[in-house]
Structures are given as C-alpha cells and as structure tokens.
Scaffold this motif. Structure first.
Motif, mmCIF file in Angstrom:
data_model
loop_
_atom_site.group_PDB
_atom_site.id
_atom_site.type_symbol
_atom_site.label_atom_id
_atom_site.label_comp_id
_atom_site.label_asym_id
_atom_site.label_seq_id
_atom_site.Cartn_x
_atom_site.Cartn_y
_atom_site.Cartn_z
ATOM 1 N N PHE A 69 -27.276 44.153 9.451
ATOM 2 C CA PHE A 69 -27.776 44.280 8.084
ATOM 3 C C PHE A 69 -29.278 43.962 8.047
ATOM 4 O O PHE A 69 -29.704 42.943 8.579
ATOM 5 C CB PHE A 69 -27.027 43.299 7.162
ATOM 6 N N PRO A 70 -30.068 44.830 7.438
ATOM 7 C CA PRO A 70 -31.526 44.607 7.429
ATOM 8 C C PRO A 70 -31.941 43.522 6.434
ATOM 9 O O PRO A 70 -31.202 43.180 5.522
ATOM 10 C CB PRO A 70 -32.073 45.971 6.989
ATOM 11 N N ASN A 71 -33.134 42.985 6.647
ATOM 12 C CA ASN A 71 -33.737 42.045 5.703
ATOM 13 C C ASN A 71 -34.712 42.798 4.813
ATOM 14 O O ASN A 71 -35.367 43.745 5.248
ATOM 15 C CB ASN A 71 -34.482 40.928 6.441
ATOM 16 N N PHE A 72 -34.818 42.344 3.572
ATOM 17 C CA PHE A 72 -35.706 42.975 2.607
ATOM 18 C C PHE A 72 -36.753 41.977 2.146
ATOM 19 O O PHE A 72 -36.679 40.784 2.442
ATOM 20 C CB PHE A 72 -34.882 43.510 1.423
ATOM 21 N N LYS A 73 -37.749 42.453 1.402
ATOM 22 C CA LYS A 73 -38.838 41.600 0.940
ATOM 23 C C LYS A 73 -38.399 40.667 -0.186
ATOM 24 O O LYS A 73 -39.004 39.621 -0.380
ATOM 25 C CB LYS A 73 -40.007 42.471 0.465
ATOM 26 N N ASN A 74 -37.356 41.041 -0.909
ATOM 27 C CA ASN A 74 -36.862 40.251 -2.038
ATOM 28 C C ASN A 74 -36.005 39.088 -1.517
ATOM 29 O O ASN A 74 -34.947 39.297 -0.924
ATOM 30 C CB ASN A 74 -36.041 41.157 -2.964
#
Length: 157
Positions: A69-74
């Motif tokens: 699962f990718p990480n996001f800026k939020n």
C-alpha cells in the motif's frame, strides 16, 4: 466325516444368520439421543468458519495489498490507511483461527476505516486518487469474496 462337515457348515450358517441386538427397554431413548446429537452438531457447525485462509487466493491478495500500500502526502489519510491495514490483518487472523465474533468485529472496523478513507480522498490529486481507488476496490472485492465463501458454507453473520 461328511455328516460332521455338514453339521459344521449348518452351525456356521445359523450363527452368522442369527443376529442378536442389545435389549432396549425404552423405545424413545435412542431417538432422543440421536436428535440431541444432531442438534448439537448443527450448533457447533454454525459457530465454525470452514475456510482455509492460508490457501485462499483472495486472502493472499489482501496480504499483498497490505504490504504494498502506498503512502500519501496527507497524514490523516496515511493514519486511516494504517488502521485499515491493521484491521484487515486481524480480520484474516480471526478467519484463520475460526473466530466468528473476531471476524465480525474486524469486518466492521474495516468498513469504518474504509468509509473514513473515502471521506479523506477528496484532498488527493487525480493520480493519487486513482491509485488509492485501485487499492480500495481490490481490497473490497477480495473481502467480499471471502465473506461470500465464509457465509456460503452455511454460516450466517
């Protein structure tokens, strides 16, 4: 000699053809016992989860999605994703252990995290939103297939 042989055969036939059963003093006792055992077996089978999670392709895909699962800026979105991943892992553990109440509790937590993530998606740009959507759709599809297979074994929520 012939007579002795015929007598032995006759005795053997009589012994094997005459069967004795144990004396039953009550005509109802065996009926009640078998009905009680059948009812007990039905109750026990309703509490079990009859799915082998280790060999299940959908569970494997969920585990793969959790790990990639990718990480996001939020930051808030990332926290909700971590909660979703944790609940999904516990959901799979509960199914593997045959823990119906744990499975139900964790599926509710997964649904709650999923809804929170849906609310937080609005702050993402189009590319990140599409990426997140692909992961969420795959998770939802695989969980639905697992739920259908669990409930399809005669088990209800």
């Amino acid at each position: 000699m012939k007579q002795l042989f015929l007598v032995a055969i006759l005795v053997a036939i009589v012994n094997t053809s005459c069967a004795t059963e144990k004396l039953n003093t009550s005509p109802l006792s065996s009926n009640f016992y078998s009905e009680a055992k059948t009812a007990q077996a039905e109750i026990e089978s309703n509490n079990e989860i009859n799915i082998n999670i280790r060999d299940n392709v959908n569970a494997s895909e969920i585990t793969n999605l959790i790990s990639t699962f990718p990480n996001f800026k939020n930051k808030g979105l990332n926290e909700q994703i971590q909660i979703l991943k944790y609940n999904l892992q516990n959901y799979l553990y509960a199914i593997d252990a045959g823990n119906r109440s744990g499975k139900n509790r964790n599926i509710k937590s997964v649904e709650k995290s999923y809804k929170n993530i849906q609310k937080l998606r609005s702050s993402l740009d189009n590319d990140d939103n599409e990426l997140l959507n692909r992961y969420l759709v795959k998770i939802k599809t695989n969980v639905s297939v697992i739920e259908d297979s669990v409930n399809g074994n005669g088990n209800k929520k």
